[in-house]
Each structure stands twice: as structure tokens, then as C-alpha cells.
Design a protein around this motif. Structure first.
Motif, PDB file in Angstrom:
ATOM      1  N   ASN A 275      40.192  26.426  36.396  1.00  0.00           N
ATOM      2  CA  ASN A 275      41.312  26.682  35.481  1.00  0.00           C
ATOM      3  C   ASN A 275      40.858  26.858  34.036  1.00  0.00           C
ATOM      4  N   GLY A 276      39.550  27.014  33.836  1.00  0.00           N
ATOM      5  CA  GLY A 276      39.007  27.098  32.494  1.00  0.00           C
ATOM      6  C   GLY A 276      38.969  28.502  31.919  1.00  0.00           C
ATOM      7  N   PRO A 277      38.438  28.648  30.704  1.00  0.00           N
ATOM      8  CA  PRO A 277      38.456  29.932  29.992  1.00  0.00           C
ATOM      9  C   PRO A 277      37.572  31.008  30.606  1.00  0.00           C
ATOM     10  N   HIS A 278      36.605  30.618  31.427  1.00  0.00           N
ATOM     11  CA  HIS A 278      35.728  31.611  32.055  1.00  0.00           C
ATOM     12  C   HIS A 278      36.312  32.157  33.361  1.00  0.00           C
ATOM     13  N   SER A 279      37.313  31.496  33.885  1.00  0.00           N
ATOM     14  CA  SER A 279      37.832  31.859  35.201  1.00  0.00           C
ATOM     15  C   SER A 279      38.682  33.122  35.158  1.00  0.00           C
ATOM     16  N   VAL A 280      38.417  34.021  36.106  1.00  0.00           N
ATOM     17  CA  VAL A 280      39.242  35.231  36.274  1.00  0.00           C
ATOM     18  C   VAL A 280      39.779  35.267  37.708  1.00  0.00           C
ATOM     19  N   ILE A 281      39.851  34.100  38.311  1.00  0.00           N
ATOM     20  CA  ILE A 281      40.108  33.990  39.742  1.00  0.00           C
ATOM     21  C   ILE A 281      41.453  34.566  40.161  1.00  0.00           C
ATOM     22  N   PHE A 282      42.479  34.353  39.359  1.00  0.00           N
ATOM     23  CA  PHE A 282      43.799  34.835  39.775  1.00  0.00           C
ATOM     24  C   PHE A 282      43.992  36.319  39.468  1.00  0.00           C
ATOM     25  N   ASP A 283      43.305  36.835  38.451  1.00  0.00           N
ATOM     26  CA  ASP A 283      43.264  38.287  38.250  1.00  0.00           C
ATOM     27  C   ASP A 283      42.545  38.945  39.430  1.00  0.00           C
ATOM     28  N   GLN A 284      41.480  38.298  39.863  1.00  0.00           N
ATOM     29  CA  GLN A 284      40.710  38.763  41.016  1.00  0.00           C
ATOM     30  C   GLN A 284      41.585  38.814  42.266  1.00  0.00           C
TER      31      GLN A 284
END
Length: 303
Positions: A275-284
Motif C-alpha cells: 500500500n506504499g508509494p512505490h506500489s502500482v499493484i491496483f493499476d496493474q
């Protein structure tokens, strides 16, 4: 290009064409512009494994393209009662315009493609997950404006997603470092295939070495579907292969963190990183929809 069974079915040009199409379709959707390119066309979706993102993204993609997605649980069709795969493939070819299969064995989706006269898409097998990697490449391009010559680091189990990542990186010119424990390496034939394509693939047992100066950090669950009986062993073997803040600090300052979901927080990835600033998991995850739209359109939109 009739089918997508493996990432190796795609050329560099194919991938970039699909990414451009996916971006265009994504922008049109955001503006509420939906085109019924596949009006009166149907996609049969054979599922041997449960799913959230794969099923929903394929069904929505077909709906928004004007077509129809038919969910077929293998237990509810004759495959579940022993009908030969060849018979199922030939019959479905008379009814629908494409087949997507989320299957246990890669041989199953390969055999469906062999006997089908319509496009077949590997929506996940035990060997590869090419649809996921198309969404991943779309996400990387959005955040980096390029995909060539980046350093892609995989941490954890060298599973089916990892296999497709290796091929995808080789095709588009990304460097890939795999960090996994001994005995959890990716498929050796796929690594050889990627190197033959010209891919720069390195495999290490040291996550810190792989994460050093990485543009992308990627992981997946340690216990995949079918591995539940090995849970305790896998947790023990993979315990040091977690994406956490210490590993993120070794990557580039603007590195992105990716995960194909579902995630087991506290195992392969920590909550603060996910859930941090580097995460793009949900865009992915969202990009599964757009990438698959582009893929379906390329395969099923042909006259």
C-alpha cells in the motif's frame, strides 16, 4: 497469429501493437466511448481454476466490445465427464468465435488450440500466464514511458507468471533478475528459450543482489493453487524472499512494485510496501481489462 498460448507467440512488434491498442481502448473507456467492435461475437471461457481478475476482466472486456463472454466451469461441461479435449474444441469452434482457458495443465490449452479452428487464449496454465504479462508491460510503460533496457527483478517462487515474465522481458529487451531459493527456479527450457531470443536473464539465490538498482520489483504468492499441501515447507523455504522496505531501498529511488494478486500480506510482500508509494499493484490489476480487450480485438476482430 491465431492464438496466444505462450508469450513466445508474440513478437516485439506484436507486443507494442497490443500495448498501443490497450492504451487507446483505456483512454476511450475513460471518456465513456465504447465501440461494439465484436458485436454478435462470443468468447467461451473454460475455467478449471477459480478466479477474480481473469473472469471479470474477460467478461467485461467482451461486454464492452459488444460481444458476449460465456463462463464454462469444466465440471459443468462434458470435459468434466471425460469428453476428449479435441471433441470439445471442435464443437466450440462451431458455436463461438474464440476460446479462453484457465486450466491446470499447459497441455490442455495447447490441445484446445491444436483442434480449434478459432482463436484460443491461455488465460493461465501451470506453465505460463501471458495475459498477466501483457497487463504488466502496459503498466510499466505507463509509469516509465518505455520498457526497453529496464531492470526487472522477480523475487520468490519461479512459477508460471515468472516464466511468462522471463519470455516477455526477453522479447521487449528488458533485463531480468530472478531471486529464488534453490529448487524454486523458473522452467529451465523457458530460460533457455529467452536467452536464445536474446534476453538478459540472471538467476540468483540472493534477493539483495537481484534488487540492486532495479526499476521494477515483482512478486507473487508463495503458495499457488495446487501447492496448498506444501504450505509449511514453502513458507520456510521462501521466508527470506519477501518484498519489504529493506528490499525496496536497494532498488532505484523511483522503482515500482508489482504483484499479480491475490496477495498474502506478511508473506511474499509486506503491507506497508503493498500500500506504499512505490506500489502500482491496483493499476496493474485494472490493466488486465485493457490489455485483454486489445488481445481479444486482435484475435477475434479479424474478418
Amino acid at each position: 497469429m491465431k492464438d496466444l498460448i505462450s508469450m513466445a507467440d508474440l513478437s516485439n512488434e506484436d507486443i507494442h501493437e497490443l500495448l498501443d491498442s490497450a492504451q487507446d481502448l483505456k483512454e476511450k473507456r475513460a471518456r465513456g466511448k465504447i465501440n461494439e467492435f465484436l458485436k454478435n461475437k462470443s468468447l467461451a471461457m473454460i475455467f478449471e481454476k477459480p478466479s477474480t481478475r481473469t473472469r471479470v476482466s474477460f467478461e467485461v472486456a467482451m461486454s464492452e466490445l459488444g460481444g458476449h463472454g460465456l463462463y464454462l466451469n469444466y465440471k459443468d461441461i462434458q470435459l468434466g465427464r471425460g469428453e476428449p479435449i479435441s471433441d470439445t474444441a471442435e464443437v466450440l469452434s462451431r458455436y463461438v468465435h474464440g476460446i479462453a482457458g484457465r486450466v491446470n495443465s499447459h497441455d490442455t490449452i495447447s490441445e484446445i488450440a491444436k483442434y480449434s479452428t478459432i482463436p484460443v487464449i491461455n488465460a493461465l496454465s501451470d506453465l505460463e500466464h501471458p495475459c498477466q504479462i501483457l497487463a504488466d508491460l502496459l503498466t510499466i510503460q505507463e509509469y516509465r514511458n518505455r520498457i526497453k533496457n529496464l531492470k526487472f527483478t522477480w523475487v520468490g517462487d519461479g512459477n508460471n507468471v515468472c516464466n511468462s515474465v522471463i519470455l516477455g522481458c526477453a522479447i521487449v529487451g528488458m533485463n531480468i533478475a530472478i531471486a529464488c531459493p534453490e529448487g524454486y527456479e523458473p522452467n529451465n527450457d523457458i530460460v533457455k528459450q529467452a536467452k536464445k531470443i536474446g534476453g538478459n536473464v540472471s538467476i540468483t539465490h540472493d534477493p539483495a543482489e537481484a534488487a540492486d538498482n532495479a526499476d521494477i520489483l515483482y512478486t507473487d504468492v508463495w503458495i499457488s493453487m495446487g501447492d496448498e499441501e506444501e504450505r509449511e515447507k514453502r513458507l520456510n523455504d521462501l521466508g527470506d524472499y519477501q518484498i519489504n522496505s529493506r528490499l525496496v531501498d536497494l532498488a532505484k529511488h523511483d522503482a515500482i512494485v508489482m504483484h499479480c494478486l491475490p496477495a498474502h500480506r506478511g508473506e511474499e510482500i509486506t503491507e506497508d510496501v503493498l500500500n506504499g508509494p512505490h506500489s502500482v499493484i491496483f493499476d496493474q490489476a485494472e490493466n488486465r481489462l485493457h490489455a485483454q480487450k486489445a488481445l481479444i480485438l486482435k484475435l477475434m476482430g479479424q474478418k
